[in-house]
Design a protein around this motif. Structure first.
Motif, PDB file in Angstrom:
ATOM      1  N   GLU A  81       2.093   1.832  -3.527  1.00  0.00           N
ATOM      2  CA  GLU A  81       1.036   2.371  -4.394  1.00  0.00           C
ATOM      3  C   GLU A  81       0.798   3.846  -4.108  1.00  0.00           C
ATOM      4  O   GLU A  81       0.637   4.656  -5.028  1.00  0.00           O
ATOM      5  CB  GLU A  81      -0.258   1.578  -4.201  1.00  0.00           C
ATOM      6  N   ASP A  82       0.779   4.209  -2.824  1.00  0.00           N
ATOM      7  CA  ASP A  82       0.571   5.607  -2.456  1.00  0.00           C
ATOM      8  C   ASP A  82       1.682   6.487  -3.025  1.00  0.00           C
ATOM      9  O   ASP A  82       1.424   7.594  -3.518  1.00  0.00           O
ATOM     10  CB  ASP A  82       0.514   5.753  -0.934  1.00  0.00           C
ATOM     11  N   ILE A 114       1.190   7.008  -6.738  1.00  0.00           N
ATOM     12  CA  ILE A 114       0.115   7.974  -6.974  1.00  0.00           C
ATOM     13  C   ILE A 114       0.634   9.401  -6.766  1.00  0.00           C
ATOM     14  O   ILE A 114       0.394  10.298  -7.576  1.00  0.00           O
ATOM     15  CB  ILE A 114      -1.088   7.693  -6.044  1.00  0.00           C
ATOM     16  N   GLN A 115       1.383   9.598  -5.684  1.00  0.00           N
ATOM     17  CA  GLN A 115       1.906  10.933  -5.363  1.00  0.00           C
ATOM     18  C   GLN A 115       2.875  11.428  -6.429  1.00  0.00           C
ATOM     19  O   GLN A 115       2.886  12.614  -6.775  1.00  0.00           O
ATOM     20  CB  GLN A 115       2.605  10.905  -4.008  1.00  0.00           C
ATOM     21  N   GLN A 160       0.824  -1.203   0.000  1.00  0.00           N
ATOM     22  CA  GLN A 160       0.000   0.000   0.000  1.00  0.00           C
ATOM     23  C   GLN A 160       0.862   1.259   0.000  1.00  0.00           C
ATOM     24  O   GLN A 160       0.564   2.243  -0.690  1.00  0.00           O
ATOM     25  CB  GLN A 160      -0.928   0.012   1.219  1.00  0.00           C
ATOM     26  N   LYS A 161       1.955   1.215   0.751  1.00  0.00           N
ATOM     27  CA  LYS A 161       2.867   2.363   0.805  1.00  0.00           C
ATOM     28  C   LYS A 161       3.477   2.643  -0.568  1.00  0.00           C
ATOM     29  O   LYS A 161       3.617   3.804  -0.978  1.00  0.00           O
ATOM     30  CB  LYS A 161       3.969   2.094   1.834  1.00  0.00           C
TER      31      LYS A 161
END
Length: 321
Positions: A259-260, A263-264, A256-257
């Protein structure tokens, strides 16, 4: 050295971050079995000789040498100990092939790996250090053993007990663990560690989705009635199911980290993701593993169609779909 009934834990020194590998010595009526060996260094040989004095055995008393996997801290002394003892060395065929791929002086894997990392965003200054670093391990694993191959689903006599062999891949493609069903004891190598997450690495010419494989291994092994785990790093422990759950959660959070971050940033190379996760000030040894761990997670997400990978200016860029 700690002892549990017929098992002696032998801590062997390592000249890199892990500091110690725990090998195991199992006593039986026909002699002793060595589980994993340490590196071919004077320090590790001296430690084995000290274990002989403390426990009371000789090289001639060794019945067999058994390896959980091919990584140098487990495999390195196997060939030398085979010469000293005359005992057979047992391991998976997959991991012997990978030992030769990564640790044979004639292999071109060091150059392949450097190019692989360049493609994933590593700069030339760091990438050019990879071949020499990887070849520096050769001295710690020579001579290579002449092994007898063992496989999943069969059993092997360790000491006076029959252990079931389980293929527990993820950390290494051919990793094996050994389970005593009577006592519920698992000799797990690097499959399950009590305090750190086993390094899950993506390498050229190896499993293209090692994290997917490892998570599947955790799921499949979770139902095994394990009461005590003898790991290669960290203390012997008994919270088997709980630890599997912790590692599953750890990898979910890391995915998840990543993917975040993608995205950023709107997209990044594996090297940029690696630097974000692990920092920029890493030794070449730690960087090699950090990159491989990062790639294992990114490729897991890509193969699950969670992210995409495009080639731009001869480098791969990962982005969220």
């Amino acid at each position: 050295m700690n002892r549990w009934e017929d098992i002696v834990q032998v801590p062997l020194p390592l000249p890199f971050a892990l500091k110690i590998i725990h090998a195991y010595l199992i006593k039986g009526e026909q002699g002793y079995t060595i589980i994993d060996t340490g590196l071919h260094t004077e320090e590790d040989l001296s430690t084995w000789k000290q274990a002989q004095k403390e426990v009371g055995w000789s090289w001639q008393d060794v019945e067999k040498i058994v390896l959980t996997h091919y990584h140098p801290d487990h495999y390195g002394l196997a060939g030398k100990l085979q010469q000293l003892t005359g005992a057979p060395v047992y391991m998976s065929e997959t991991d012997y092939q990978q030992a030769k791929l990564f640790l044979d002086r004639e292999s071109d894997m060091p150059e392949i790996m450097a190019d692989f990392y360049r493609k994933h965003g590593m700069g030339e200054e760091r990438a050019s250090q990879i071949p020499g670093h990887l070849r520096s391990f050769c001295r710690w694993v020579e001579p290579h053993p002449e092994p007898t191959f063992i496989k999943d689903g069969t059993s092997i006599r360790l000491g006076d007990r029959d252990y079931v062999i389980y293929h527990t891949p993820g950390h290494a493609d051919g990793h094996l663990s050994f389970f005593d069903p009577e006592r519920g004891w698992l000799i797990g190598g690097d499959f399950l560690l009590p305090k750190i997450s086993p390094n899950i690495s993506l390498w050229p010419k190896c499993n293209p989705n090692p994290l997917g494989t490892y998570l599947q291994t955790l799921t499949e092994m979770k139902s095994l009635p394990v009461k005590k785990v003898f790991p290669s790093h960290g203390p012997v422990f008994d919270h088997y199911v709980e630890r599997i759950g912790q590692l599953q959660q750890h990898h979910a959070e890391r995915l998840q980290k990543m993917e975040d971050f993608l995205i950023q940033t709107g997209g990044a190379t594996a090297f940029e993701v690696c630097t974000y996760l692990f920092g920029a000030d890493l030794s070449i040894h730690n960087l090699r593993f950090a990159m491989a761990e990062t790639l294992a997670h990114l490729e897991y997400l890509r193969l699950a169609d969670e992210i995409t990978r495009l080639e731009k200016e001869n480098r791969y860029i990962y982005s969220v779909v």
